[in-house]
Design a protein around this motif. Structure first.
Motif, short mmCIF file in Angstrom:
data_model
loop_
_atom_site.label_atom_id
_atom_site.label_comp_id
_atom_site.label_asym_id
_atom_site.label_seq_id
_atom_site.Cartn_x
_atom_site.Cartn_y
_atom_site.Cartn_z
N THR A 82 -2.31 1.86 6.27
CA THR A 82 -3.54 1.42 5.97
C THR A 82 -4.62 1.81 7.20
O THR A 82 -5.81 1.76 6.98
CB THR A 82 -3.62 -0.13 5.70
N ASP A 112 -3.01 0.17 -4.12
CA ASP A 112 -3.01 -1.12 -3.41
C ASP A 112 -2.24 -1.88 -4.70
O ASP A 112 -2.96 -2.21 -5.56
CB ASP A 112 -4.61 -1.53 -3.24
N ILE A 142 -9.02 -6.05 5.49
CA ILE A 142 -9.51 -5.09 4.39
C ILE A 142 -11.01 -4.80 4.51
O ILE A 142 -11.55 -3.78 4.55
CB ILE A 142 -9.20 -5.80 2.92
N THR A 191 -2.97 -6.59 5.81
CA THR A 191 -3.49 -6.54 4.49
C THR A 191 -4.30 -7.76 4.11
O THR A 191 -4.62 -7.77 3.10
CB THR A 191 -2.19 -6.35 3.64
N GLU A 233 -6.35 2.36 -4.05
CA GLU A 233 -6.70 2.16 -2.68
C GLU A 233 -8.08 2.92 -2.51
O GLU A 233 -8.22 4.00 -2.83
CB GLU A 233 -5.67 2.61 -1.78
N PHE A 272 0.89 -1.20 -0.02
CA PHE A 272 -0.12 -0.06 0.15
C PHE A 272 0.82 1.20 0.00
O PHE A 272 1.93 1.09 0.86
CB PHE A 272 -0.90 0.04 1.21
#
Length: 803
Positions: free
Chosen positions: A210, A322, A430, A425, A342, A206
């Motif tokens: 995140t 991403d 997510i 991740t 993303e 990323f």
């Protein structure tokens, strides 16, 4: 079929604008293959079967009417009905796409690919929906992929199955929940050279943090084998951070790393066509080392930055990405195998500060990696199979070994999510992030320690570590618009020692870090006495064995200390960059040093450690000088190798001017020269002699930070650790106020910077007002006190200007 509309498009001819024809995944692969290869972004070659090929095949078979019959009036909450409808829909598409025309097109394209890579080239077959990877939607994980396919017959079979996977149960549910028409979304199939990550490693990148949405880092995760384990959360991956501004300025260094357990390695197993995947336990020795070398991390970061810059230029605004990467076990090269915008963290509202704070604490049941920054309470539901999902109730805390895309309809209703495995991740992370649900992933024993029916509190409000507490604990939520905060003229900074909280804290409206405590990093992230690393022969066999274990991934025990300390300090400096970060040299007392691993062999036993062998007295002393050299080496690495010259240094508990000169000479000997590359060195103003001789100390240092705790203790003669005389410890005493006045005016007289890094201004508004009237250069408080202090100082300045 029309002769003017191709069934096959090669990556070299595709662009990001071709989403309608080949879907988001394939369009992005083509964009990178055709436009970014010269920027060091390596993408395997391949081709796409177009959405036109899919639609023409269905139209020729009259499939749409059949699909409508199956899907109309389907209640997606009825799991059994959903399964029946999904299977029927997939069968319809599979039969429709078995045409001779498609077979010939696939065979011809495969033959062309074989001319580049050799006969019987192995390929990966991946689905790409035409609504995929849009800013408002992410279809990741909804459709099927097939790996290591060899030969045109197996490739044809895999492509048909990919087309049919447009109607997996999870894809049907996702489209319904997100308002997509089943018949306006088509599927393209990507066929690309197989990268043998099963024999190496893979993961996710990323181009932001995140959890917080912080834009100045590249966040890389990885594990051994195929990337599905990382995406699905079956393993706890290695994690790496790279600081973007420093990297762009030419500094090639990993900012921070965390060793993951990497419990399983996903490899390939022979199947009835192509290959199936299988998970095997990772070898113990491999689990104990990182899956990537530093130069590989930096190569991935460079590729990620190139991709982000390219897509940002196309979008006309910053576009975090991403990205999926894979390392080829057959040659060691690193490849980018997917990139998409993303869609969650990047949309966080800028300037909105939502702070969750526990009011009480309870027994800790499990800990893991925190996802999000929220707190939730609820009743546990341990999910081990689809049957458990059928009885799941909205608001319950979903606890599982790992999650998968089929569970998303239920996950959407969960109050919180806790998993045994996975990194930040993984699938659970997510989805939780997208839904705004707190999650603790990689908790290890959650499914054993938590039981269905238990009431728990899931807290992700304390940095990178997420905690599950027993019971329903009270918590508070505050919502602040940073843009609307009245900011005082006096810079308000924060005190911070925990790198795990650095990025979250840096999002607050502060002027930087007025006090970064080095000893916190040494204690929490290293845990070993520096001298024990220099002289392991002087510690016990058991301690020496533990030191060897901790430093196994570094060239030496000393290198372990330098790296860990540099990465901890560097994380704080990077989070606040370019704002100043003042790190205080280690200020353990001798009894605290002795509590570190191996420490008892090097520390004296003192009757009053508070006034003994601490601070500046240690740094050039033979009993600690070699340990101090390691501290200096870590600071030099942060400033020179990481390029974080916003890092400034502060000397604590410096009793005399001659002692100050000795310490500065020792620092210079180790490469930390005052004034070089903008290095400023401050001193803690916490001993009455610092105030009495402030003119002399001003000749040696660039500034002062008033340590109100020790200065109050030594001015009033009160042991701040004693409960018996605690009532006499009061920063508002007239004598203390005079010491503060002398310190501030003395520094100003000598044109030196001066601030305060104690909690007195936050605890006592009158002290904040007093310091503001004196014109103090900065006030630094704990993060929890920041917003309150901003208001207090602003009001004090307004009052002062009115009178």
């Amino acid at each position: 079929m029309s002769e003017n509309t191709p069934l096959v498009r090669w990556f070299a001819d595709l662009r990001a604008s071709d989403v309608a024809e080949v879907g988001g995944k394939n369009a992005s692969l083509g964009e990178m293959y055709s436009r970014l290869s010269t920027a060091g972004v390596r993408v395997p070659n391949g081709f796409a079967l177009t959405a036109y090929a899919y639609r023409e095949a269905l139209a020729a078979a009259g499939a749409e009417a059949k699909l409508r019959t199956v899907l109309d009036r389907l209640a997606i909450t009825d799991i059994a009905a959903l399964a029946r409808a999904g299977a029927a829909a997939r069968r319809i598409v599979y039969e429709a796409t078995g045409t001779a025309t498609l077979r010939a097109a696939i065979a011809n394209a495969y033959a062309e690919l074989a001319r580049e890579y050799g006969p019987d080239v192995a390929v990966a077959v991946r689905s790409s929906a035409t609504a995929e990877d849009l800013p408002e939607a992410s279809f990741a994980g909804q459709h099927e992929s097939y790996l290591n396919i060899v030969g045109e017959e197996d490739l044809f079979e895999a492509c048909r199955r990919c087309f049919a996977s447009l109607f997996t149960d999870r894809a049907i549910v996702y489209r319904v929940n997100n308002g997509f028409d089943h018949f306006k979304v088509a599927l393209s199939v990507g066929v690309m050279k197989m990268i043998r990550a099963d024999a190496a490693a893979s993961g996710v990148i990323f181009t932001l943090d995140t959890e917080s949405g912080f834009r100045d880092v590249v966040f890389i995760t990885g594990s051994y084998g195929l990337g599905e384990n990382v995406v699905q959360g079956a393993v706890d991956p290695d994690e790496f951070y790279v600081h973007k501004p420093s990297f762009r300025a030419g500094h090639r260094a990993v900012l921070r790393r965390t060793l993951g357990s990497k419990q399983l390695t996903m490899g390939l197993a022979p199947g009835h066509f192509g290959a199936t995947t299988r998970n095997l336990p990772t070898e113990a020795a491999k689990r104990l080392r990182f899956c990537l070398k530093d130069e590989e991390v930096l190569a991935l970061a460079a590729a990620a930055l190139a991709i982000e810059a390219h897509y940002s230029a196309q979008a006309g605004h910053p576009q975090p990405m991403d990205i999926e990467w894979a390392k080829d076990g057959e040659g060691g090269a690193l490849f980018i195998v997917q990139a998409r915008p993303e869609t969650v963290a990047a949309r966080k509202r800028a300037g909105r500060l939502d702070t969750y704070t526990l009011q009480t604490r309870g027994p800790v049941l499990v800990t893991g990696r925190a996802v999000g920054e929220k707190i939730a309470t609820g009743v546990v539901r341990v999910v081990t199979s689809a049957k458990d999902l059928e009885i799941f109730r909205p608001g319950e805390v979903l606890v599982a070994a790992a999650t998968n895309p089929d569970w998303e309809p239920v996950m959407k209703t969960a109050g919180a999510i806790v998993t045994d495995h996975g990194g930040r991740t993984c699938h659970a992370a997510i989805v939780a992030r997208e839904l705004g649900v707190p999650a603790v992933v990689g908790a290890g024993v959650a499914t054993a320690a938590l039981h269905t029916g238990d009431t728990v509190t899931v807290s992700c409000a304390d940095g990178e570590v997420g905690t599950v507490y027993a019971g329903a604990l009270a918590f508070e939520v505050s919502h602040v618009d940073a843009a609307a905060l009245p900011l005082p003229k006096t810079p308000i900074m924060v005190n911070l020692g925990n790198p795990d909280l650095a990025i979250k804290t840096a999002m607050l409206p502060s002027a930087g870090v007025g006090l970064a405590r080095m000893e916190f990093i040494i204690n929490e992230h290293i845990g070993v006495h520096p001298m024990a690393l220099v002289h392991p022969e002087k510690v016990s066999d058991a301690e020496r064995s533990r030191i060897s274990e901790l430093s196994r991934n570094d060239p030496s025990p000393q290198a372990f200390f330098i790296r860990e300390l540099a990465e901890g300090i560097g994380t704080i400096a990077a989070a606040f960059h370019p704002r100043p970060v003042i790190v205080r040299l280690s200020d353990f007392k001798s009894n605290e040093y002795a509590a570190l691993l191996g420490g008892s062999a090097f520390e004296p036993k003192e009757a009053n450690p508070m006034l003994g062998f601490r601070g500046a007295a240690r740094y050039a002393h033979p009993a600690y000088a070699e340990g101090f050299a390691l501290e200096c080496a870590a600071l030099l690495r942060v400033r020179r190798e990481m390029g974080l010259t916003n890092l400034l240094v502060m000397v604590p508990f410096c009793r005399r001017v001659d002692e100050a000169k000795t310490v500065l000479a020792e620092m210079a000997r180790h490469g930390l020269r005052r004034g070089e590359d903008g290095l400023e060195i401050y001193v803690m103003c916490e001993i009455p002699n610092n105030v009495i001789q402030i003119d002399a100390f001003s000749e040696v240092f660039d500034g002062f930070s008033i340590g109100s705790n020790d200065l109050t203790q030594l001015t009033l003669g009160v042991d701040r650790d004693s409960d018996i005389v605690a009532f006499d410890f009061d920063e508002r005493d007239p004598g203390m106020l005079e010491m503060l006045r002398l310190a501030v005016t003395g520094a100003a007289r000598n044109h030196r910077k001066v601030g305060i890094c104690g909690e007195a201004p936050a605890n006592y508004p009158e002290i904040a007002a007093f310091l503001a009237r004196l014109g103090i250069g900065s006030i630094s408080v704990n993060p929890a006190s920041l917003l309150r202090t901003l208001a207090i100082v602003h009001d004090a300045e307004q009052t002062a200007s009115a009178t």
